[in-house]
Scaffold this motif. Structure first.
Motif, PDB file in Angstrom:
ATOM      1  N   PRO A   1       0.803  -1.236   0.000  1.00 29.86           N
ATOM      2  CA  PRO A   1       0.000   0.000   0.000  1.00 29.86           C
ATOM      3  C   PRO A   1       0.833   1.282   0.000  1.00 29.86           C
ATOM      4  O   PRO A   1       0.407   2.306   0.543  1.00 29.86           O
ATOM      5  CB  PRO A   1      -0.819  -0.145   1.280  1.00 29.86           C
ATOM      6  CG  PRO A   1       0.064  -0.904   2.202  1.00 29.86           C
ATOM      7  CD  PRO A   1       0.833  -1.867   1.331  1.00 29.86           C
TER       8      PRO A   1
ATOM      9  N   THR B   1      -2.508   4.183   3.334  1.00 29.76           N
ATOM     10  CA  THR B   1      -2.512   2.707   3.188  1.00 29.76           C
ATOM     11  C   THR B   1      -3.913   2.125   3.150  1.00 29.76           C
ATOM     12  O   THR B   1      -4.064   0.912   2.967  1.00 29.76           O
ATOM     13  CB  THR B   1      -1.710   1.961   4.285  1.00 29.76           C
ATOM     14  OG1 THR B   1      -2.452   1.897   5.504  1.00 29.76           O
ATOM     15  CG2 THR B   1      -0.354   2.605   4.538  1.00 29.76           C
TER      16      THR B   1
ATOM     17  N   GLY C   1      -5.022   0.183  -0.430  1.00 26.35           N
ATOM     18  CA  GLY C   1      -4.500  -1.167  -0.605  1.00 26.35           C
ATOM     19  C   GLY C   1      -5.054  -2.135   0.417  1.00 26.35           C
ATOM     20  O   GLY C   1      -5.379  -3.281   0.098  1.00 26.35           O
TER      21      GLY C   1
END
Length: 327
Positions: A40, A76, A79
């Motif tokens: 991510p 993040t 992801g």
């Protein structure tokens, strides 16, 4: 990291025929198609480097096709959400961080995934140490001198990798522990912030050691201490902030691998066994040390799951004290 507070821790076949395969059969033949490792973050950073190291092990150890897909964005969350909503079949994995699985739980008002419910932990990989760096023109060569300087200059600016990042929270911890008045300037990543420290646009920051060590050695920034409980193996000459005067100060992020919740335990165990093999490999551990990372003691899926829960609680206190909050 899973230590005490001191030690603590290829193809899927033609047509749709694969849909008729039972879960037991799928487990018995795993892996028989491409495994995706979702990172991510953008390529080139610490998480990406670790993701590719782990991917190489899965590729050779499982005799499988394994690829890395970088899905940065949303601190993040993009992801992580992709993996959380993927089929729990062992073919989509996440190279997760303490941001993904611990910090974001408190940081975001509406997090699209639940760190403790939507993933199947596989294992921890490495700890990420941080360092307090300043522009060399700052008249402070030690931590006490820097604290005195900061107190004489209320509102001193510091950079971070973004709101709620470990770098941001680490500086807020420093602010509280040292009793200084400093102002946060968020950047889109550690490196852009560090470049502005080098250029003198901001005077200091708490930065992950891996991208900063070369700049430290070249004298482009001055380091006042690392945030780990003990000195970092690759840079034993740098004192810890605790040694330098902030007793008990500790900030260590961590990286690990997870799969979507509900992934069959035999698949989780197969992946965990490969990860344990990688982490027990002396050359791999040496490589991590050279990357300014801290190899972690062996973990199991169960111990990693328990650790995530304790880390959510620990980081919740830090996030709340910082006042950081994101939608």
């Amino acid at each position: 990291m899973p230590l005490t507070r001191r030690e603590a821790i290829a193809g899927c076949g033609g047509g749709l025929a694969w849909l008729a395969v039972s879960p037991a059969q799928a487990q018995a033949t795993y892996p028989n198609r491409t495994i995706r490792m979702i990172v991510p973050y953008p390529p080139g950073g610490t998480t990406d480097l670790l993701g590719r190291l782990v991917t190489d092990q899965f590729r050779s150890g499982l005799d499988a096709t394994v690829i890395v897909e970088n899905k940065p964005g949303g601190g993040t969350t993009l992801g992580a959400d992709l993996v959380a909503k993927s089929e729990p079949d062992g073919y989509t994995l996440l190279m997760a961080t303490s941001t993904t699985l611990a910090i974001n739980k408190t940081l975001y008002r509406k997090l699209p995934y639940d760190p403790t419910k939507d993933f199947e932990p596989i294992g921890l990989v490495a700890g990420v140490p941080f360092a307090l760096i300043v522009n060399p023109t700052i008249p402070a060569k030690t931590l006490p001198e820097f604290i005195a300087y900061a107190k004489s200059k209320p509102g001193l600016s510091y950079g971070s990798a973004g709101n709620g990042s470990p770098q941001h929270l680490g500086a807020e911890m420093l602010k509280s522990a040292a009793g200084i008045d400093v102002r946060h300037v968020p950047y889109r990543g550690s490196v852009p912030a560090m470049l502005d420290v080098i250029a003198g646009h901001i005077p200091f920051m708490v930065v992950d050691l891996q991208p900063a060590l070369q700049q430290i050695r070249e004298g482009k920034v001055r380091v006042l201490g690392v945030t780990t409980p003990k000195r970092v193996s690759i840079a034993p000459d740098i004192p810890t902030l605790a040694e330098a005067g902030l007793t008990g100060f500790e900030l260590v992020a961590w990286q690990g691998v997870v799969a979507p919740a509900g992934t069959p335990r035999p698949i989780v165990d197969a992946l965990a066994a490969q990860l344990a093999k990688l982490m027990a490999d002396p050359p791999t551990r040496e490589k991590l040390i050279k990357l300014s990372l801290e190899p972690l003691p062996p973990s199991t899926p169960d111990s990693f799951a328990a650790y995530i829960k304790t880390e959510v609680e620990r980081w919740a206190v830090i996030v709340k004290n910082s006042g950081a909050e994101l939608e």
